[in-house]
Design a protein around this motif. Structure first.
Motif, PDB file in Angstrom:
ATOM      1  N   ALA A   1       1.162  11.558   0.461  1.00  0.00           N
ATOM      2  CA  ALA A   1      -0.262  11.699   0.756  1.00  0.00           C
ATOM      3  C   ALA A   1      -1.133  11.518  -0.486  1.00  0.00           C
ATOM      4  O   ALA A   1      -2.278  11.060  -0.388  1.00  0.00           O
ATOM      5  CB  ALA A   1      -0.530  13.060   1.393  1.00  0.00           C
ATOM      6  N   ARG A   2      -0.596  11.870  -1.656  1.00  0.00           N
ATOM      7  CA  ARG A   2      -1.406  11.750  -2.869  1.00  0.00           C
ATOM      8  C   ARG A   2      -1.424  10.326  -3.438  1.00  0.00           C
ATOM      9  O   ARG A   2      -2.174  10.043  -4.375  1.00  0.00           O
ATOM     10  CB  ARG A   2      -0.902  12.720  -3.939  1.00  0.00           C
ATOM     11  N   LEU A   3      -0.620   9.446  -2.893  1.00  0.00           N
ATOM     12  CA  LEU A   3      -0.565   8.079  -3.404  1.00  0.00           C
ATOM     13  C   LEU A   3      -1.747   7.269  -2.897  1.00  0.00           C
ATOM     14  O   LEU A   3      -2.198   7.423  -1.762  1.00  0.00           O
ATOM     15  CB  LEU A   3       0.742   7.406  -2.981  1.00  0.00           C
ATOM     16  N   GLN A   4      -2.225   6.362  -3.732  1.00  0.00           N
ATOM     17  CA  GLN A   4      -3.403   5.573  -3.408  1.00  0.00           C
ATOM     18  C   GLN A   4      -3.107   4.562  -2.309  1.00  0.00           C
ATOM     19  O   GLN A   4      -2.072   3.901  -2.309  1.00  0.00           O
ATOM     20  CB  GLN A   4      -3.915   4.845  -4.651  1.00  0.00           C
ATOM     21  N   VAL A   5      -4.043   4.422  -1.366  1.00  0.00           N
ATOM     22  CA  VAL A   5      -3.921   3.472  -0.267  1.00  0.00           C
ATOM     23  C   VAL A   5      -4.673   2.189  -0.584  1.00  0.00           C
ATOM     24  O   VAL A   5      -4.120   1.091  -0.518  1.00  0.00           O
ATOM     25  CB  VAL A   5      -4.444   4.077   1.059  1.00  0.00           C
ATOM     26  N   ALA A   6      -5.946   2.295  -0.913  1.00  0.00           N
ATOM     27  CA  ALA A   6      -6.794   1.114  -1.102  1.00  0.00           C
ATOM     28  C   ALA A   6      -6.518   0.444  -2.441  1.00  0.00           C
ATOM     29  O   ALA A   6      -6.055   1.067  -3.403  1.00  0.00           O
ATOM     30  CB  ALA A   6      -8.268   1.515  -1.010  1.00  0.00           C
ATOM     31  N   GLY A   7      -6.821  -0.850  -2.503  1.00  0.00           N
ATOM     32  CA  GLY A   7      -6.854  -1.557  -3.774  1.00  0.00           C
ATOM     33  C   GLY A   7      -5.582  -2.228  -4.213  1.00  0.00           C
ATOM     34  O   GLY A   7      -5.536  -2.780  -5.308  1.00  0.00           O
ATOM     35  N   LEU A   8      -4.524  -2.200  -3.384  1.00  0.00           N
ATOM     36  CA  LEU A   8      -3.302  -2.895  -3.777  1.00  0.00           C
ATOM     37  C   LEU A   8      -3.458  -4.377  -3.450  1.00  0.00           C
ATOM     38  O   LEU A   8      -3.317  -4.794  -2.308  1.00  0.00           O
ATOM     39  CB  LEU A   8      -2.084  -2.321  -3.045  1.00  0.00           C
TER      40      LEU A   8
ATOM     41  N   MET B   1       3.658   5.120  10.207  1.00  0.00           N
ATOM     42  CA  MET B   1       4.730   4.880   9.246  1.00  0.00           C
ATOM     43  C   MET B   1       4.125   4.599   7.874  1.00  0.00           C
ATOM     44  O   MET B   1       3.222   3.774   7.736  1.00  0.00           O
ATOM     45  CB  MET B   1       5.591   3.687   9.671  1.00  0.00           C
ATOM     46  N   GLN B   2       4.645   5.290   6.886  1.00  0.00           N
ATOM     47  CA  GLN B   2       4.196   5.103   5.516  1.00  0.00           C
ATOM     48  C   GLN B   2       5.092   4.087   4.811  1.00  0.00           C
ATOM     49  O   GLN B   2       6.326   4.148   4.913  1.00  0.00           O
ATOM     50  CB  GLN B   2       4.239   6.427   4.756  1.00  0.00           C
ATOM     51  N   LEU B   3       4.478   3.151   4.100  1.00  0.00           N
ATOM     52  CA  LEU B   3       5.177   2.193   3.248  1.00  0.00           C
ATOM     53  C   LEU B   3       4.695   2.413   1.821  1.00  0.00           C
ATOM     54  O   LEU B   3       3.484   2.543   1.591  1.00  0.00           O
ATOM     55  CB  LEU B   3       4.872   0.755   3.666  1.00  0.00           C
ATOM     56  N   VAL B   4       5.614   2.448   0.877  1.00  0.00           N
ATOM     57  CA  VAL B   4       5.228   2.621  -0.524  1.00  0.00           C
ATOM     58  C   VAL B   4       5.755   1.447  -1.331  1.00  0.00           C
ATOM     59  O   VAL B   4       6.958   1.140  -1.283  1.00  0.00           O
ATOM     60  CB  VAL B   4       5.740   3.954  -1.103  1.00  0.00           C
ATOM     61  N   VAL B   5       4.861   0.807  -2.050  1.00  0.00           N
ATOM     62  CA  VAL B   5       5.187  -0.336  -2.903  1.00  0.00           C
ATOM     63  C   VAL B   5       5.261   0.131  -4.347  1.00  0.00           C
ATOM     64  O   VAL B   5       4.349   0.816  -4.836  1.00  0.00           O
ATOM     65  CB  VAL B   5       4.105  -1.434  -2.783  1.00  0.00           C
ATOM     66  N   ARG B   6       6.338  -0.228  -5.026  1.00  0.00           N
ATOM     67  CA  ARG B   6       6.409   0.069  -6.452  1.00  0.00           C
ATOM     68  C   ARG B   6       5.572  -0.955  -7.202  1.00  0.00           C
ATOM     69  O   ARG B   6       5.819  -2.162  -7.127  1.00  0.00           O
ATOM     70  CB  ARG B   6       7.851   0.029  -6.952  1.00  0.00           C
ATOM     71  N   ALA B   7       4.567  -0.492  -7.929  1.00  0.00           N
ATOM     72  CA  ALA B   7       3.649  -1.389  -8.637  1.00  0.00           C
ATOM     73  C   ALA B   7       3.445  -0.873 -10.056  1.00  0.00           C
ATOM     74  O   ALA B   7       2.439  -0.217 -10.364  1.00  0.00           O
ATOM     75  CB  ALA B   7       2.319  -1.487  -7.890  1.00  0.00           C
ATOM     76  N   GLU B   8       4.406  -1.155 -10.912  1.00  0.00           N
ATOM     77  CA  GLU B   8       4.293  -0.753 -12.306  1.00  0.00           C
ATOM     78  C   GLU B   8       3.263  -1.637 -13.015  1.00  0.00           C
ATOM     79  O   GLU B   8       3.124  -2.820 -12.717  1.00  0.00           O
ATOM     80  CB  GLU B   8       5.653  -0.879 -13.000  1.00  0.00           C
ATOM     81  N   LYS B   9       2.552  -1.067 -13.956  1.00  0.00           N
ATOM     82  CA  LYS B   9       1.528  -1.820 -14.685  1.00  0.00           C
ATOM     83  C   LYS B   9       2.129  -2.973 -15.484  1.00  0.00           C
ATOM     84  O   LYS B   9       1.559  -4.059 -15.550  1.00  0.00           O
ATOM     85  CB  LYS B   9       0.765  -0.894 -15.626  1.00  0.00           C
TER      86      LYS B   9
ATOM     87  N   ARG C   1       0.954   2.558  13.943  1.00  0.00           N
ATOM     88  CA  ARG C   1       0.138   2.260  12.768  1.00  0.00           C
ATOM     89  C   ARG C   1       1.003   2.383  11.523  1.00  0.00           C
ATOM     90  O   ARG C   1       1.915   3.210  11.478  1.00  0.00           O
ATOM     91  CB  ARG C   1      -1.042   3.241  12.682  1.00  0.00           C
ATOM     92  N   LYS C   2       0.720   1.551  10.533  1.00  0.00           N
ATOM     93  CA  LYS C   2       1.413   1.609   9.256  1.00  0.00           C
ATOM     94  C   LYS C   2       0.387   1.711   8.131  1.00  0.00           C
ATOM     95  O   LYS C   2      -0.683   1.093   8.207  1.00  0.00           O
ATOM     96  CB  LYS C   2       2.284   0.363   9.057  1.00  0.00           C
ATOM     97  N   VAL C   3       0.725   2.473   7.101  1.00  0.00           N
ATOM     98  CA  VAL C   3      -0.146   2.655   5.944  1.00  0.00           C
ATOM     99  C   VAL C   3       0.647   2.286   4.697  1.00  0.00           C
ATOM    100  O   VAL C   3       1.738   2.813   4.477  1.00  0.00           O
ATOM    101  CB  VAL C   3      -0.648   4.104   5.838  1.00  0.00           C
ATOM    102  N   THR C   4       0.096   1.381   3.903  1.00  0.00           N
ATOM    103  CA  THR C   4       0.761   0.962   2.664  1.00  0.00           C
ATOM    104  C   THR C   4       0.133   1.670   1.476  1.00  0.00           C
ATOM    105  O   THR C   4      -1.086   1.655   1.302  1.00  0.00           O
ATOM    106  CB  THR C   4       0.645  -0.557   2.461  1.00  0.00           C
ATOM    107  N   ARG C   5       0.976   2.294   0.666  1.00  0.00           N
ATOM    108  CA  ARG C   5       0.535   2.986  -0.532  1.00  0.00           C
ATOM    109  C   ARG C   5       1.240   2.371  -1.750  1.00  0.00           C
ATOM    110  O   ARG C   5       2.189   1.618  -1.601  1.00  0.00           O
ATOM    111  CB  ARG C   5       0.848   4.481  -0.436  1.00  0.00           C
ATOM    112  N   ARG C   6       0.782   2.723  -2.927  1.00  0.00           N
ATOM    113  CA  ARG C   6       1.420   2.217  -4.140  1.00  0.00           C
ATOM    114  C   ARG C   6       1.792   3.369  -5.047  1.00  0.00           C
ATOM    115  O   ARG C   6       1.142   4.421  -5.041  1.00  0.00           O
ATOM    116  CB  ARG C   6       0.504   1.246  -4.869  1.00  0.00           C
ATOM    117  N   ALA C   7       2.863   3.157  -5.815  1.00  0.00           N
ATOM    118  CA  ALA C   7       3.331   4.201  -6.718  1.00  0.00           C
ATOM    119  C   ALA C   7       3.962   3.556  -7.941  1.00  0.00           C
ATOM    120  O   ALA C   7       4.426   2.417  -7.903  1.00  0.00           O
ATOM    121  CB  ALA C   7       4.343   5.103  -6.011  1.00  0.00           C
ATOM    122  N   ARG C   8       3.993   4.320  -9.011  1.00  0.00           N
ATOM    123  CA  ARG C   8       4.671   3.870 -10.235  1.00  0.00           C
ATOM    124  C   ARG C   8       5.236   5.093 -10.945  1.00  0.00           C
ATOM    125  O   ARG C   8       4.846   6.230 -10.664  1.00  0.00           O
ATOM    126  CB  ARG C   8       3.711   3.120 -11.154  1.00  0.00           C
TER     127      ARG C   8
END
Length: 210
Positions: free
Chosen positions: A100-107, A1-9, A55-62
């Protein structure tokens, strides 16, 4: 399962809000009619996923990438300044390119100084192991996993009341870990894919009714 967090600068969310929103978003997907109804478009994918090692994968997007993620089927939860979208599970090879193009590491986001009061019952209480160092992305996935286990393994009447009340989640602050473990209905032991050794107890959860 993909999770996407909105993380605006300009105005990123805090760690606690992201973890709580992620847990509620996971429950939102799993209790959505598209997952629960036999003819629902997510039903078979959820059933097959839960029959295996989940398994779950957390990604970030803005910006535009967050808007692109919002256009895909899923459930978004907005909570205390955080926005997290959970998507129906799929094989790694089939993850949509918009995700898939969203960053996984570093959030890794800062937490609030004071956790605040818990919501009105019923709600799910979650606790993260204070002896285990995790990024926000990893912690959010563990909270989502704990909420999923609670949904599936909690006492039926407690789970029904929790879900009907909106599936609110409270991440416990100032954790007395041993006490939380004793209180918990479910515990997450990590698969060891990222950040922590396999078998590590990362999170626990239980439902508060009163």
């Amino acid at each position: 399962m993909q999770l996407v967090v909105r993380a605006e600068k300009a105005d990123p969310p805090n760690h606690r809000a992201v973890c709580e929103a992620a847990a509620t978003a996971v429950v939102g997907v799993l209790t959505d009619p598209r997952a629960t109804e036999p003819d629902g478009e997510w039903h078979d994918a959820v059933r097959e996923w839960e029959a295996r090692r989940i398994r779950k994968v957390t990604r970030r997007a803005r910006g535009v990438r967050w808007r692109a993620a919002q256009a895909l089927p899923g459930v978004t939860v907005e909570h205390a300044g955080a926005q997290v979208r959970a998507f129906p599970p799929c094989p790694v090879a089939d993850v949509p390119p918009e995700l898939a193009r969203l960053q996984v590491a570093g959030l890794d986001l800062p937490d609030v100084a004071e956790p605040g009061s818990p919501p009105e019952p019923p709600y799910a209480a979650l606790a993260l192991n204070p002896d285990v160092t995790m990024t926000t992305g990893k912690a959010a996935a563990q909270c989502g996993h704990a909420a999923q286990l609670l949904l599936r393994q909690g006492r039926r009447e407690d789970v029904a009341a929790w879900v009907e009340g909106g599936a609110a989640v409270h991440l416990v602050g100032d954790v007395q870990w041993r006490r939380c473990v004793k209180e918990a209905t479910v515990a997450v032991r990590d698969g060891g894919f990222t950040e922590v050794p396999p078998g590590t107890m990362t999170a626990v959860a239980w439902i508060v009714r009163t």
